[in-house]
Design a protein around this motif. Sequence first.
Motif: not given
Length: 274
Positions: A194-208
């Motif tokens: 979950i922690a790794a997934s959250f990190t991926v999601l936050r990084n990807e959220a920079k992309n609209y």
Amino acid sequence: MESEKEFLSNYKLSDYERPSVTTDVAAFMISSEDKTSYRKNPENKLQLLLVKRGGHPYKDMWALPGGFLQKGETVEECALREIQEETQVLPTAIMPVGVFSDPDRDPRGWIISNAYVSIISEESVRQVSGDDAADAQWFSVSFDRNENGEYYLSLVYEDTELSAVLAEKKSGFGRTKFHIIENSGLAFDHAAIIAASFTVLRNEAKNYNTIFDFLPEKFTLTSLQKVQETIMNVSVLPANFRRMVSGYVEETDEYVRGEGHRPARLYRRKNTMI
């Protein structure tokens, strides 16, 4: 020298130990809390889908949707099949997070997990869990770093609270892994997934283009901004956000009306395909 055909005819796959292969899916959704005042916009909550395990190991603990790879399917197909079978929710987007292969991650034996993160829009969510709705629930999730450099994961559904403390482990090519220090209520190594997934999601959220997957086809710019702010845990001035997102959206002729508010124009994702 033997031919490839002769080599393959004598090759015995059973001579080599093989792990079992599973997939686990961290499915995120953003839900809007009920509005208590027309003077305020409703707050958004980031939620994660968890399934309560009905059997051993980790009986009655909460886990990510997932299961074993079946013969003839890819890991992506397995991930989509498992989340749909267990929750009746089919993600509109799925992205690989990484392979979790610690030899002792599963007490049943040598089992490798291919982890994925998925995005599910609120309007697409239907009744979850085919047999018993209590077996699958959306947990409000937060993931923050404390002053000691450790990460605290919190998951809450009604009176159920799950948590974990994790340490960050840097690896090659900018990828981040996590080591579980403390864990309460989560099965296997799913706190680290979950922690790794959250990190991926936050990084990807920079992309609209990624955050559009949380939204219906037509949306207000305020709702789009709230999605990004909720995922990244940041605040952006509305004027700045509108300027930054202008190249990704286009106006429609439709408006949404809310009590006490001026009508807000609806937008859609701009078609950038040539």
